[in-house]
Design an enzyme around this catalytic site. Structure first.
Site, PDB file in Angstrom:
ATOM      1  CG  LEU A  54      -1.739  -1.257   1.410  1.00 31.52           C
ATOM      2  CD1 LEU A  54      -2.843  -0.941   2.559  1.00 31.52           C
ATOM      3  CD2 LEU A  54      -2.459  -1.557   0.175  1.00 31.52           C
TER       4      LEU A  54
ATOM      5  NE  ARG B  99      -0.333  10.435  10.302  1.00 33.15           N
ATOM      6  CZ  ARG B  99      -0.666   9.135  10.624  1.00 33.15           C
ATOM      7  NH1 ARG B  99      -0.692   9.175  11.961  1.00 33.15           N
ATOM      8  NH2 ARG B  99      -1.028   8.343   9.728  1.00 33.15           N
TER       9      ARG B  99
ATOM     10  CD  GLN C 100      -6.515   4.063  -2.677  1.00 33.29           C
ATOM     11  OE1 GLN C 100      -5.229   4.121  -2.318  1.00 33.29           O
ATOM     12  NE2 GLN C 100      -7.311   3.975  -1.851  1.00 33.29           N
TER      13      GLN C 100
ATOM     14  CG  ASP D  88       3.354   3.534   6.935  1.00 32.05           C
ATOM     15  OD1 ASP D  88       2.962   2.291   6.697  1.00 32.05           O
ATOM     16  OD2 ASP D  88       2.795   4.298   7.575  1.00 32.05           O
TER      17      ASP D  88
ATOM     18  CG  ASN E 148       2.252   7.088  10.667  1.00 33.95           C
ATOM     19  OD1 ASN E 148       1.902   6.737   9.703  1.00 33.95           O
ATOM     20  ND2 ASN E 148       2.206   6.421  12.013  1.00 33.95           N
TER      21      ASN E 148
ATOM     22  NE  ARG F 143      40.503  14.462  -4.394  1.00 32.99           N
ATOM     23  CZ  ARG F 143      40.897  15.104  -5.263  1.00 32.99           C
ATOM     24  NH1 ARG F 143      42.227  15.819  -5.065  1.00 32.99           N
ATOM     25  NH2 ARG F 143      40.416  15.181  -6.506  1.00 32.99           N
TER      26      ARG F 143
ATOM     27  NE  ARG G 122      68.012  21.540  -3.156  1.00 36.60           N
ATOM     28  CZ  ARG G 122      69.158  21.434  -2.695  1.00 36.60           C
ATOM     29  NH1 ARG G 122      70.223  22.419  -2.869  1.00 36.60           N
ATOM     30  NH2 ARG G 122      69.365  20.348  -2.072  1.00 36.60           N
TER      31      ARG G 122
HETATM   32  C1  UD1 Z   1      -2.508   1.643   9.621  1.00 37.01           C
HETATM   33  C2  UD1 Z   1      -3.636   0.686  10.059  1.00 37.01           C
HETATM   34  C3  UD1 Z   1      -3.527   0.545  11.913  1.00 37.01           C
HETATM   35  C4  UD1 Z   1      -1.885   0.090  11.836  1.00 37.01           C
HETATM   36  C5  UD1 Z   1      -1.166   1.050  11.148  1.00 37.01           C
HETATM   37  C6  UD1 Z   1       0.521   0.458  11.325  1.00 37.01           C
HETATM   38  C7  UD1 Z   1      -5.600   0.740   8.851  1.00 37.01           C
HETATM   39  C8  UD1 Z   1      -7.123   1.496   8.800  1.00 37.01           C
HETATM   40  N1  UD1 Z   1      -4.994   1.195  10.078  1.00 37.01           N
HETATM   41  O1  UD1 Z   1      -2.818   2.895  10.170  1.00 37.01           O
HETATM   42  O2  UD1 Z   1      -4.333  -0.604  12.116  1.00 37.01           O
HETATM   43  O3  UD1 Z   1      -1.681  -0.111  13.384  1.00 37.01           O
HETATM   44  O4  UD1 Z   1      -1.296   1.094   9.850  1.00 37.01           O
HETATM   45  O5  UD1 Z   1       1.455   1.166  10.991  1.00 37.01           O
HETATM   46  O6  UD1 Z   1      -5.332   0.244   7.982  1.00 37.01           O
HETATM   47  N2  UD1 Z   1      -2.566   3.897   2.030  1.00 37.01           N
HETATM   48  C9  UD1 Z   1      -2.960   3.798   0.777  1.00 37.01           C
HETATM   49  N3  UD1 Z   1      -4.251   4.373   0.428  1.00 37.01           N
HETATM   50  C10 UD1 Z   1      -4.998   4.876   1.228  1.00 37.01           C
HETATM   51  C11 UD1 Z   1      -4.616   5.229   2.628  1.00 37.01           C
HETATM   52  C12 UD1 Z   1      -3.495   4.613   2.864  1.00 37.01           C
HETATM   53  O7  UD1 Z   1      -2.343   3.201  -0.106  1.00 37.01           O
HETATM   54  O8  UD1 Z   1      -6.304   5.467   0.607  1.00 37.01           O
HETATM   55  C13 UD1 Z   1      -1.413   3.505   2.421  1.00 37.01           C
HETATM   56  C14 UD1 Z   1      -0.328   4.359   2.940  1.00 37.01           C
HETATM   57  O9  UD1 Z   1       0.500   5.073   1.621  1.00 37.01           O
HETATM   58  C15 UD1 Z   1       0.537   3.866   3.908  1.00 37.01           C
HETATM   59  C16 UD1 Z   1      -0.336   2.651   4.278  1.00 37.01           C
HETATM   60  O10 UD1 Z   1      -1.486   2.608   3.395  1.00 37.01           O
HETATM   61  O11 UD1 Z   1       1.816   3.365   3.350  1.00 37.01           O
HETATM   62  C17 UD1 Z   1      -0.790   2.942   5.748  1.00 37.01           C
HETATM   63  O12 UD1 Z   1      -1.533   4.066   5.563  1.00 37.01           O
HETATM   64  P1  UD1 Z   1      -1.639   5.101   7.058  1.00 37.01           P
HETATM   65  O13 UD1 Z   1      -2.258   6.132   6.804  1.00 37.01           O
HETATM   66  O14 UD1 Z   1      -0.270   5.535   7.176  1.00 37.01           O
HETATM   67  O15 UD1 Z   1      -2.223   4.051   8.155  1.00 37.01           O
HETATM   68  P2  UD1 Z   1      -2.333   4.320   9.777  1.00 37.01           P
HETATM   69  O16 UD1 Z   1      -2.989   5.374  10.044  1.00 37.01           O
HETATM   70  O17 UD1 Z   1      -0.727   4.217   9.952  1.00 37.01           O
HETATM   71 CA    CA Z   2       1.207   4.341   9.068  1.00 40.20          CA
END
Ligand code: UD1
Ligand code: CA
Length: 451
Positions: free
Chosen positions: A7, A14, A73, A103, A224, A329, A436
């Site tokens: 994802l 943030r 997406q 992440d 984050n 270097r 020299r």
């Molecule tokens: C998410 C989890 C949480 C978990 C945490 C771990 C959900 C609802 N929550 O929260 O339970 O403890 O990760 O770090 O899943 N992303 C997309 N499309 C979107 C939204 C997010 O691709 O529409 C991707 C982001 O780019 C990211 C990842 O999903 O890489 C996680 O998204 P993020 O918003 O960081 O989720 P958390 O609030 O940290």
């Molecule tokens: Ca996250």
């Protein structure tokens, strides 16, 4: 059969950055690359990255990985919505799907391997990576019945005070039976504080779901914001340093030392404070590096010392000492038992063994034989303002203090160069060269000029 979907469509608000979060670099590799690399022990049928915010940048950053496919997406409506985008793409797919938050860059490949193995032996509908963490703030909380069976996940912001006490968190790392997941994805609602489609809601529709605890809870850390990015660097460094110490490397004040993952060290290497090892560097046994040294992309032989010095793109053979305050270097090859001392700079130069250059020299585009002694302040004048030229100093030769060797020039074997010489022509074997003006003395000059 296992496929993976990462994802990576979110912006990462943030981070307060123009760059998508997953492209931020952690110790030389982007977060998304690290997540992809954490799958290295799995035999994957498909690797999918879900992109959205600045997707083209992510595609470009991963263009060298031909096996990666991208699914778009277009609107970021939540992690569940992101996974819903896979439905047309994976139609008819019969295997398991690993879903990884883009992440979460600290996962160990062994952990993912164990997660998949547990999922498959238990024949779960879903298995998720969890951890008991000291500070669960911001993470989804995982609620289990006995036997690690997961009943539901509640996001931090949706938890009541009692639920917030639960320190078992969701790492955002899941293994699903794809067919069962695909049946549940259409059921997702936006019935939560953020009004997003949460992937974690599918747990409510699947059975059985099992939690698999990470042995090292730090692996589950998500990034984050920039504070968490910096904390992740510290975690990676601690991991690398602990592994090397267990493999026989001594570190004095490890907190002040940094080591890239690509570095290789042999047992009985000693790293002193403020030492930084980078790139494709290898250091052989018995060598002592630091205090205060940077070795980048270099091969260091055994029993070498490098004190307060910088060594880049170079090779150093056994028993040679470098520093204090030397600078290799690039494209430097030093033979065995050489000595490179105070304020010596060397570039694109090959040196034989038992050769010394102990003080205040510059050697560029040079080839030195064995047993050469470079006197203090010897300089190769290798650049005429347009081009670089070579200097050759054959075995057994000595240059006097403050010699300038104007390239192109060759000193034969066993040549002696008188101090202060400016050598512009080749010198034959065994000769003394004095280049020299002779010293002249004018008696009583002081009195004559002060009448
Ligand atoms: C998410 C989890 C949480 C978990 C945490 C771990 C959900 C609802 N929550 O929260 O339970 O403890 O990760 O770090 O899943 N992303 C997309 N499309 C979107 C939204 C997010 O691709 O529409 C991707 C982001 O780019 C990211 C990842 O999903 O890489 C996680 O998204 P993020 O918003 O960081 O989720 P958390 O609030 O940290
Ligand atoms: Ca996250």
């Amino acid at each position: 059969m296992v496929a993976v979907a990462i994802l990576a469509a979110g912006r990462g608000t943030r981070m307060k950055s123009d760059l998508p979060k997953v492209l931020h670099s952690l110790a030389g590799r982007s977060l998304v690359e690290r997540v992809l690399d954490s799958c290295s022990l799995l035999d994957l049928d498909k690797q999918i990255v879900i992109i959205g915010y600045q997707g083209d940048k992510i595609k470009q950053a991963l263009s060298h990985r031909q096996e990666v496919e991208f699914v778009e997406q277009t609107k970021q409506l939540g992690t569940g919505h992101a996974v819903q985008q896979l439905m047309p793409h994976l139609e008819g797919y019969q295997g398991d799907l690993l879903v990884l938050n883009g992440d979460a860059p600290l996962l160990r490949p062994e952990t993912l391997q164990q997660l998949v193995k547990t999922h498959q032996t238990e024949q779960n509908a879903a298995t998720l990576l969890t951890a008991n963490v000291p500070n669960p703030y911001g993470y989804g909380r995982v609620f289990c019945t006995g036997d690690n069976r997961v009943s539901h996940i509640i996001e931090d912001r949706d938890c009541n005070i009692a639920q917030k006490q639960n320190r078992r968190v969701n790492a955002g790392i899941y293994c699903f039976n794809w067919q069962k997941l695909a049946e549940s994805l259409p059921k997702l609602s936006t019935n939560n504080d953020q009004q997003e489609y949460y992937l974690t809601e599918v747990i409510d529709y699947l059975s059985s779901v099992m939690a698999y605890d990470a042995e090292d809870y730090l692996e589950t850390n998500g990034i984050n914001d920039r504070c968490q990015l910096s904390a992740a660097y510290d975690i990676l460094q601690a991991r690398i340093k602990n592994d090397w110490m267990k493999a026989g490397v001594t570190m004095i004040d490890p907190d002040s030392i940094t080591i890239d993952e690509s570095v290789q060290l042999e047992p009985d290497v000693i790293l002193e404070p403020q030492t930084h090892l980078r790139g494709n560097t290898h250091i052989a046994t018995g060598s002592r590096i630091g205090p205060g040294s940077l070795i980048d992309n270099s091969q260091i032989g055994s029993n070498v010392t490098v004190l307060y010095s910088v060594v880049t793109d170079s090779e150093v053979a056994a028993n040679t000492t470098i520093g204090p305050y030397s600078h290799l270097r690039g494209e430097v090859k030093l033979g065995e038992s050489c000595r490179v001392g105070n304020f010596v700079e060397i570039k694109k130069t090959t040196v034989g063994s038992n050769t010394n250059m102990a003080h205040l020299s510059y050697l560029g585009d040079a080839t030195l034989g064995d047993r050469v002694n470079i006197g203090a302040g010897t300089i190769t004048a290798n650049y005429d303002g347009k081009q670089k030229h070579p200097t050759t100093i054959k075995q057994g030769s000595k240059t006097g203090s403050n010699s300038v060797l104007v390239a192109p020039v060759t000193l034969g074997e066993n040549v002696t160069v008188a101090a202060g010489s400016v050598v512009t022509h080749d010198v034959s074997d065994d000769a003394l060269v004095v280049a020299r003006s002779r010293q002249k003395e004018i008696p009583d000059w002081h009195q004559k000029n002060n009448q």
